[in-house]
Design a protein around this motif. Structure first.
Motif, PDB file in Angstrom:
ATOM      1  N   ALA A 207      22.370 -27.170 -12.922  1.00 24.59           N
ATOM      2  CA  ALA A 207      22.851 -28.541 -13.107  1.00 24.59           C
ATOM      3  C   ALA A 207      23.295 -29.141 -11.773  1.00 24.59           C
ATOM      4  CB  ALA A 207      24.001 -28.550 -14.107  1.00 24.59           C
ATOM      5  N   THR A 208      23.893 -28.316 -10.914  1.00 29.40           N
ATOM      6  CA  THR A 208      24.381 -28.820  -9.615  1.00 29.40           C
ATOM      7  C   THR A 208      23.204 -29.220  -8.725  1.00 29.40           C
ATOM      8  OG1 THR A 208      26.308 -27.397  -9.826  1.00 29.40           O
ATOM      9  CG2 THR A 208      25.850 -28.250  -7.640  1.00 29.40           C
ATOM     10  N   LEU A 209      22.179 -28.371  -8.681  1.00 32.24           N
ATOM     11  CA  LEU A 209      20.995 -28.714  -7.877  1.00 32.24           C
ATOM     12  C   LEU A 209      20.353 -29.991  -8.417  1.00 32.24           C
ATOM     13  CD1 LEU A 209      19.430 -25.199  -7.260  1.00 32.24           C
ATOM     14  CD2 LEU A 209      20.168 -26.804  -5.487  1.00 32.24           C
ATOM     15  N   ALA A 210      20.239 -30.076  -9.744  1.00 30.78           N
ATOM     16  CA  ALA A 210      19.621 -31.261 -10.342  1.00 30.78           C
ATOM     17  C   ALA A 210      20.432 -32.509 -10.000  1.00 30.78           C
ATOM     18  CB  ALA A 210      19.508 -31.086 -11.856  1.00 30.78           C
ATOM     19  N   ALA A 211      21.768 -32.410 -10.114  1.00 27.72           N
ATOM     20  CA  ALA A 211      22.622 -33.576  -9.832  1.00 27.72           C
ATOM     21  C   ALA A 211      22.549 -33.975  -8.364  1.00 27.72           C
ATOM     22  CB  ALA A 211      24.066 -33.251 -10.215  1.00 27.72           C
ATOM     23  N   SER A 212      22.330 -33.000  -7.479  1.00 26.31           N
ATOM     24  CA  SER A 212      22.310 -33.301  -6.040  1.00 26.31           C
ATOM     25  C   SER A 212      20.993 -33.939  -5.618  1.00 26.31           C
ATOM     26  CB  SER A 212      22.527 -32.022  -5.232  1.00 26.31           C
ATOM     27  OG  SER A 212      21.361 -31.215  -5.252  1.00 26.31           O
ATOM     28  N   GLY A 213      19.947 -33.733  -6.416  1.00 23.81           N
ATOM     29  CA  GLY A 213      18.631 -34.223  -6.014  1.00 23.81           C
ATOM     30  C   GLY A 213      18.017 -33.399  -4.898  1.00 23.81           C
ATOM     31  N   LEU A 214      18.576 -32.222  -4.630  1.00 30.05           N
ATOM     32  CA  LEU A 214      18.059 -31.375  -3.551  1.00 30.05           C
ATOM     33  C   LEU A 214      17.391 -30.124  -4.129  1.00 30.05           C
ATOM     34  CD1 LEU A 214      21.064 -31.443  -1.045  1.00 30.05           C
ATOM     35  CD2 LEU A 214      19.033 -32.890  -1.071  1.00 30.05           C
ATOM     36  N   SER A 215      16.468 -29.592  -3.385  1.00 31.77           N
ATOM     37  CA  SER A 215      15.877 -28.312  -3.788  1.00 31.77           C
ATOM     38  C   SER A 215      16.529 -27.220  -2.944  1.00 31.77           C
ATOM     39  CB  SER A 215      14.371 -28.342  -3.536  1.00 31.77           C
ATOM     40  OG  SER A 215      14.140 -28.407  -2.151  1.00 31.77           O
ATOM     41  N   PRO A 216      16.437 -25.958  -3.379  1.00 35.39           N
ATOM     42  CA  PRO A 216      17.037 -24.868  -2.590  1.00 35.39           C
ATOM     43  C   PRO A 216      16.528 -24.865  -1.149  1.00 35.39           C
ATOM     44  CG  PRO A 216      16.392 -24.061  -4.753  1.00 35.39           C
ATOM     45  CD  PRO A 216      15.870 -25.466  -4.653  1.00 35.39           C
ATOM     46  N   GLY A 217      15.292 -25.336  -0.935  1.00 37.03           N
ATOM     47  CA  GLY A 217      14.729 -25.359   0.419  1.00 37.03           C
ATOM     48  C   GLY A 217      15.490 -26.263   1.376  1.00 37.03           C
ATOM     49  N   SER A 218      16.314 -27.187   0.848  1.00 39.03           N
ATOM     50  CA  SER A 218      17.093 -28.081   1.718  1.00 39.03           C
ATOM     51  C   SER A 218      18.397 -27.448   2.179  1.00 39.03           C
ATOM     52  CB  SER A 218      17.464 -29.362   0.972  1.00 39.03           C
ATOM     53  OG  SER A 218      16.353 -29.926   0.360  1.00 39.03           O
ATOM     54  N   LEU A 219      18.780 -26.320   1.565  1.00 44.91           N
ATOM     55  CA  LEU A 219      20.086 -25.722   1.897  1.00 44.91           C
ATOM     56  C   LEU A 219      20.028 -24.958   3.215  1.00 44.91           C
ATOM     57  CD1 LEU A 219      20.926 -24.224  -1.638  1.00 44.91           C
ATOM     58  CD2 LEU A 219      21.864 -26.323  -0.636  1.00 44.91           C
ATOM     59  N   ASP A 220      21.165 -24.960   3.931  1.00 45.35           N
ATOM     60  CA  ASP A 220      21.281 -24.172   5.164  1.00 45.35           C
ATOM     61  C   ASP A 220      22.076 -22.898   4.965  1.00 45.35           C
ATOM     62  OD1 ASP A 220      19.942 -25.944   6.993  1.00 45.35           O
ATOM     63  OD2 ASP A 220      21.661 -27.293   6.760  1.00 45.35           O
ATOM     64  N   VAL A 221      22.966 -22.879   3.964  1.00 46.21           N
ATOM     65  CA  VAL A 221      23.885 -21.744   3.829  1.00 46.21           C
ATOM     66  C   VAL A 221      24.472 -21.708   2.419  1.00 46.21           C
ATOM     67  CG1 VAL A 221      25.761 -23.139   4.847  1.00 46.21           C
ATOM     68  CG2 VAL A 221      25.989 -20.669   4.841  1.00 46.21           C
ATOM     69  N   VAL A 222      24.823 -20.508   1.969  1.00 47.53           N
ATOM     70  CA  VAL A 222      25.526 -20.346   0.698  1.00 47.53           C
ATOM     71  C   VAL A 222      26.948 -19.867   1.015  1.00 47.53           C
ATOM     72  CG1 VAL A 222      25.603 -19.135  -1.525  1.00 47.53           C
ATOM     73  CG2 VAL A 222      23.382 -19.708  -0.491  1.00 47.53           C
ATOM     74  N   ALA A 223      27.945 -20.641   0.551  1.00 44.60           N
ATOM     75  CA  ALA A 223      29.352 -20.272   0.770  1.00 44.60           C
ATOM     76  C   ALA A 223      29.992 -19.946  -0.572  1.00 44.60           C
ATOM     77  CB  ALA A 223      30.106 -21.422   1.435  1.00 44.60           C
ATOM     78  N   PHE A 224      30.848 -18.946  -0.593  1.00 46.61           N
ATOM     79  CA  PHE A 224      31.498 -18.552  -1.847  1.00 46.61           C
ATOM     80  C   PHE A 224      32.954 -18.181  -1.580  1.00 46.61           C
ATOM     81  CE2 PHE A 224      32.011 -13.945  -1.331  1.00 46.61           C
ATOM     82  CZ  PHE A 224      31.209 -13.710  -0.223  1.00 46.61           C
ATOM     83  N   THR A 225      33.765 -18.206  -2.634  1.00 44.18           N
ATOM     84  CA  THR A 225      35.174 -17.836  -2.512  1.00 44.18           C
ATOM     85  C   THR A 225      35.301 -16.321  -2.455  1.00 44.18           C
ATOM     86  OG1 THR A 225      35.774 -19.762  -3.802  1.00 44.18           O
ATOM     87  CG2 THR A 225      37.456 -18.063  -3.554  1.00 44.18           C
ATOM     88  N   ARG A 226      35.868 -15.844  -1.353  1.00 44.12           N
ATOM     89  CA  ARG A 226      36.006 -14.396  -1.145  1.00 44.12           C
ATOM     90  C   ARG A 226      37.350 -13.895  -1.668  1.00 44.12           C
ATOM     91  NH1 ARG A 226      37.080 -11.182   4.337  1.00 44.12           N
ATOM     92  NH2 ARG A 226      36.924  -9.161   3.321  1.00 44.12           N
ATOM     93  N   GLY A 227      38.338 -14.761  -1.778  1.00 46.14           N
ATOM     94  CA  GLY A 227      39.670 -14.405  -2.249  1.00 46.14           C
ATOM     95  C   GLY A 227      40.642 -15.432  -1.708  1.00 46.14           C
ATOM     96  N   PRO A 228      41.919 -15.390  -2.033  1.00 43.90           N
ATOM     97  CA  PRO A 228      42.491 -14.532  -3.063  1.00 43.90           C
ATOM     98  C   PRO A 228      42.143 -15.026  -4.460  1.00 43.90           C
ATOM     99  CG  PRO A 228      44.181 -15.948  -2.092  1.00 43.90           C
ATOM    100  CD  PRO A 228      42.908 -16.245  -1.373  1.00 43.90           C
ATOM    101  N   GLY A 229      42.315 -14.147  -5.461  1.00 42.72           N
ATOM    102  CA  GLY A 229      42.013 -14.525  -6.833  1.00 42.72           C
ATOM    103  C   GLY A 229      41.898 -13.291  -7.697  1.00 42.72           C
ATOM    104  N   LEU A 230      41.337 -13.463  -8.886  1.00 41.16           N
ATOM    105  CA  LEU A 230      41.152 -12.336  -9.803  1.00 41.16           C
ATOM    106  C   LEU A 230      39.906 -11.569  -9.370  1.00 41.16           C
ATOM    107  CD1 LEU A 230      41.747 -14.292 -13.141  1.00 41.16           C
ATOM    108  CD2 LEU A 230      43.357 -12.753 -11.978  1.00 41.16           C
ATOM    109  N   LEU A 231      40.052 -10.261  -9.225  1.00 40.11           N
ATOM    110  CA  LEU A 231      38.967  -9.459  -8.655  1.00 40.11           C
ATOM    111  C   LEU A 231      37.648  -9.608  -9.431  1.00 40.11           C
ATOM    112  CD1 LEU A 231      38.821  -7.720  -6.200  1.00 40.11           C
ATOM    113  CD2 LEU A 231      39.261  -5.724  -7.627  1.00 40.11           C
TER     114      LEU A 231
END
Ligand code: KG4
Ligand code: ZN
Length: 345
Positions: free
Chosen positions: A72-96
């Motif tokens: 849904a996020t890709l569709a809403a952005s109008g971008l394809s995965p080929g347009s991305l430069d990087v994937v960022a994610f939450t490493r912590g703190p939080g529930l393991l």
């Protein structure tokens, strides 16, 4: 997954997919180098009946939500995965368990799409949410970062240089809202409900403890205890005391939390000489806190920066934005990067 590219990309910064799964919200967003293209959140109603987040149920819901949410996020952005430069994610703190779902998914995407991977500190991302939409606070500034798990006064010298000047020694400000709200019989998370009810109440009718720690540290456990004993004594005499006085009780609790928060934040501003003050984290959506800080700052001649409420509570836009800063600084993480429930600052 191949989706059409609707909208040309600006030539500025990196295009970042951000994934957030530190607690009970699964979130995905895309920063396109100059703005947020899509910012979606799948909440988890399952915890309400338990009065708090149940970690195992949270992990399972993250697993259920994350694939459709990405689509849904890709569709809403109008971008394809080929347009991305990087994937960022939450490493912590939080529930393991929750962190692991987002991290594993991010690693699989980065590997499959041949993209670099960046692990982001959730609390630093809350601060960097200020750089999603103008006006941006000028460096250096002070940020009061108040969420369900943390309460910190942070000196921000640059997107990468942040120093914690004060922190809570027990409950976080959001926890104080949630626990006091629970004593009033409100559903989890009680913070937004207390905020709404407090708007119709008298903040001066009931006074609760306002513990004052040495230095710039906080404590909220005394407030919670004072609310507990007060309600116990009152309901012995008047069984429907809480229902009959709900708005005034919420207003009194909120006034105490706001006063505790701003007392130390003002002291930090005076000690550091910094005059640009910002709020971040879920509790920064609180209207009482926002209004009181603005009033205080107007008296002191300080300037105040408040993120849009959508970027205060947990979201992936802030992870994508933080990921862009880290990418530009040269950070690239290996695929064996671990998640950390108590990721140090
Ligand atoms: O930053 P956040 O979404 O998640 C964490 O990183 O913890 O913060 C969630 C916390 C919860 O304790 C919630 O009750 C509180 O923020 N919160 C509020 C409001 N909106 C969210 N507290 C008071 N007033 C609000 N409007
Ligand atoms: Zn948060």
């Amino acid at each position: 997954m191949t989706l059409p590219l609707h909208d040309p990309l600006p030539a500025s910064g990196p295009v970042v997919l951000g994934l957030e799964s530190s607690c009970d919200d699964t979130a995905a967003a895309i920063w396109d180098g100059s703005k947020i293209r899509a910012n979606l959140i799948a909440g988890q109603a399952v915890h309400q009946q338990y009065g708090g987040v149940v970690p195992e149920l949270a992990s399972r819901d993250h697993e259920k939500h994350i694939v459709p949410l990405l689509e849904a996020t890709l569709a809403a952005s109008g971008l394809s995965p080929g347009s991305l430069d990087v994937v960022a994610f939450t490493r912590g703190p939080g529930l393991l368990g929750s962190l692991l779902v987002g991290a594993s998914f991010a690693k699989a995407l980065a590997w499959g799409w041949g993209l670099p991977l960046i692990g982001v500190h959730h609390m630093k991302a809350h601060v960097l949410a200020h750089f999603i939409e103008e006006p941006f606070p000028p460096f250096p500034f002070l940020c009061l970062t108040v969420s369900g798990g943390h309460t910190q006064i942070v000196r921000v010298d640059s997107p990468l240089v942040m120093t914690v000047l004060g922190r809570t020694l027990d409950d976080a400000a959001g926890e104080a809202f949630d626990k006091c709200g629970k004593l009033l019989g409100l559903d989890y998370p009680a913070g937004p409900l207390v905020d709404r009810l407090a708007a119709q109440g008298d903040p001066d009718r009931f006074a609760f403890a306002r513990p004052d720690m040495a230095g710039l540290d906080y404590s909220f456990s005394g407030l919670k205890t004072s609310v507990l004993y007060f309600l116990r004594d009152q309901t012995r005499q008047i069984p429907d005391f809480v229902q009959a006085n709900l708005a005034d009780l919420c207003a009194g609790i909120q006034a105490s939390i706001v006063s505790i928060l701003l007392h130390k934040f003002a002291a930090a501003a005076e000690q550091s000489g910094l005059e640009h003050l910002a709020l971040a984290g879920g509790v920064s959506a609180n209207r009482g806190l926002r209004q009181s800080l603005q009033a205080l700052a107007a008296r002191q001649g300080w300037s105040v920066y408040l993120p849009d409420p959508a970027y205060c509570t947990d979201n992936a836009a802030m992870i994508a934005r933080a990921g862009a800063f880290l990418y530009q600084s040269g950070q690239r993480d290996a695929h064996d990067l671990s998640v950390e429930a108590r990721l140090p600052w």
